[in-house]
Design an enzyme around this catalytic site. Structure first.
Site, PDB file in Angstrom:
ATOM      1  N   CYS A 416      19.960 -44.803  -8.498  1.00 39.72           N
ATOM      2  CA  CYS A 416      20.363 -43.873  -8.205  1.00 39.72           C
ATOM      3  C   CYS A 416      21.870 -44.146  -7.531  1.00 39.72           C
ATOM      4  O   CYS A 416      22.666 -44.649  -8.286  1.00 39.72           O
ATOM      5  CB  CYS A 416      19.449 -43.606  -6.814  1.00 39.72           C
ATOM      6  SG  CYS A 416      19.234 -44.939  -5.638  1.00 39.72           S
ATOM      7  N   ARG A 421      16.348 -44.294  -3.478  1.00 36.93           N
ATOM      8  CA  ARG A 421      15.645 -43.381  -4.388  1.00 36.93           C
ATOM      9  C   ARG A 421      15.090 -43.919  -5.362  1.00 36.93           C
ATOM     10  O   ARG A 421      13.888 -43.788  -5.600  1.00 36.93           O
ATOM     11  CB  ARG A 421      16.561 -42.173  -4.553  1.00 36.93           C
ATOM     12  CG  ARG A 421      16.857 -41.278  -3.509  1.00 36.93           C
ATOM     13  CD  ARG A 421      17.742 -40.118  -3.957  1.00 36.93           C
ATOM     14  NE  ARG A 421      19.242 -40.612  -4.250  1.00 36.93           N
ATOM     15  CZ  ARG A 421      20.189 -39.957  -4.504  1.00 36.93           C
ATOM     16  NH1 ARG A 421      20.223 -38.513  -4.975  1.00 36.93           N
ATOM     17  NH2 ARG A 421      21.433 -40.518  -4.718  1.00 36.93           N
TER      18      ARG A 421
END
Length: 462
Positions: A416, A421
């Site tokens: 990410c 994430r």
């Protein structure tokens, strides 16, 4: 992903169009439950027999729906069932999603029904293990005009070992609140039978006066994420820095650690780093602190201090394969069997937004494939979570990747912006049993901080 995280996370909850809803209030219940024949005498809805349910699984006019907590669907043997997991072929629609208080609730529920194929023209079998959840969903559907509704108690199915049930291969990596509570009570619940040196920690960015001070799971001590990804770049700490972190926080290679957080991303980020370091057994509370509160358990505001140790027990990192470095990404992208999965928003992927207030570079790494993230910004993971922040249905996640022509049998590195994430997505992939997976921890920010690395913008052509 730092100071803006706490502000924007609330804004994204109402944007989910393909997620499912709140699963939080049911806790583990070991008391005996009624049989399907007993349910039939006390319910306004017709009860389906086990034999008829077996036939229904082969009939396209039926849809089988698990109305329990998502943790039970994943594989945990909650509510006293003899086998964990869900009936093979079932979809999930938890009764507890009906209790959520959120804007646009009905439209989100409608989208969930559509996504899972729960249509009014179908014969709908709703099952639970407590004689409550299925009837709650049945009542909701009947009020919407659904007519062909049957209910079932899954205990009878679970008691017959010849009948197929499915549990995610590594479901133990994300833990329900009731299991964490059992651990705190000194019990040894399933998958914890051999656990030793169990530690519960709370991960968040900042010092204790941030989310930790507002309430945390009892006995948990605080971990500031800056300790595993030091500023100003917030890249993964060096072996020396991670060793110092381990010793001052009392971690050893033989520990079992349950990572919790008010929000999910920092918990998953820290959990992946602990596995990389070499901690034997690392889990995450599925749904975070909200799941704990929704289950009816109390939080504490007491500050708990870790007990330092002198020796981690092995050189750090003991599991270097969990992290893919920038140089390895460059090398691996030349291999057509390797896939770099970009878990950022679509606007980040095509170069419309950088995703971060403290980083301006926009675009994507050439050769990466869009792997979905959230609908709003770098703090969102709508496509991977139910609205209660628990892990979304495995089939729905895999469908997202297959639509992007991501080969799930190939080596996958998730990335990410800086690893938060993607750490969560990596863990979900591992829960599902995907092998040969890793985290490109430095992510987009690390790629663009090194001069000369190529960048693509615009919509991909392949």
């Amino acid at each position: 992903m730092k100071k803006s995280f706490k502000i924007s996370i609330f804004a994204i909850l109402t944007l989910v169009l393909s997620s499912v809803l709140f699963a939080g209030c049911t806790t583990q219940n070991e008391e005996s439950q009624p049989s399907n024949s007993e349910i039939e005498t006390s319910s306004n809805f017709e009860v389906i027999s086990t034999e008829d349910l077996k036939a229904a699984l082969e009939d396209d006019s039926y849809v089988i729906v698990d109305t329990r907590l998502n943790d039970a669907f994943n594989g945990w043997a909650l509510d006293g069932v003899s086998r964990g997991g869900h009936i093979k072929g079932a979809v999930d629609f938890s009764a507890n999603w009906l209790n959520v208080d959120v804007e646009n609730k009905e439209s989100i529920l409608e989208e969930a029904l559509k996504t899972k194929g729960i249509a009014s023209e179908k014969n709908i079998v709703l099952y639970d293990a407590n004689d409550e959840d299925a009837k709650a969903v049945a009542k909701y559907l009947s009020e919407k005009g659904y007519e062909n509704i049957l209910i079932y108690n899954v205990r009878e199915w679970a008691d017959d070992s010849s009948l197929p049930m499915v549990k995610y291969e590594n479901y133990h990596l994300i833990v329900p609140a009731s299991i964490v509570n059992d651990v705190l009570d000194g019990k040894k619940p399933e998958t914890f039978e051999s656990a030793s040196n169990i530690k519960i920690v709370e991960a968040s960015w900042g010092e204790e006066d941030s989310s930790y001070a507002n309430g945390h799971i009892p006995t948990a001590f605080h971990i500031n994420t800056d300790l595993v990804e030091p500023p100003p770049t917030w890249m993964l700490g060096s072996s020396e820095e991670l060793t110092e972190f381990a010793l001052t926080h009392g971690f050893t290679k033989d520990d079992t650690v349950i990572v919790t957080s008010e929000y999910q991303m920092p918990a998953y980020r820290v959990a992946v780093v602990l596995r990389y370091m070499g901690v034997k057994d690392v889990r995450v509370l599925n749904g975070g602190l909200d799941a704990w509160k929704a289950a009816g358990y109390e939080v504490e505001t007491t500050s708990n201090a870790p007990v330092p140790v002198e020796d981690f027990g092995i050189a750090i990192p003991a599991n270097p394969q969990i992290i893919t470095t920038l140089d390895q990404v460059k090398q691996n992208l030349e291999n057509p069997s390797f896939t770099l999965v970009d878990n950022r928003t679509w606007d980040e992927h095509i170069g419309v937004s950088s995703g971060y207030s403290y980083h301006d570079a926009k675009g994507r790494i050439p050769g990466s494939k869009f792997g979905h993230a959230g609908l709003s910004d770098s703090n969102s993971l709508d496509f991977f979570r139910n609205i209660d922040n628990t892990m979304r249905n495995q089939n729905e996640i895999m469908s997202l990747w297959k639509e992007q022509n991501i080969d799930l049998d190939s080596p996958l590195a998730f990335m990410c912006g800086s690893g938060w994430r993607a750490a969560e997505v990596l863990t979900y992939a591992q829960v599902m049993g995907l092998e040969n997976t890793s985290l490109y921890s430095d992510g987009w920010i690390g790629w663009t901080l090194e001069e000369g690395n190529p960048i693509e913008t615009g919509e991909p052509t392949n």
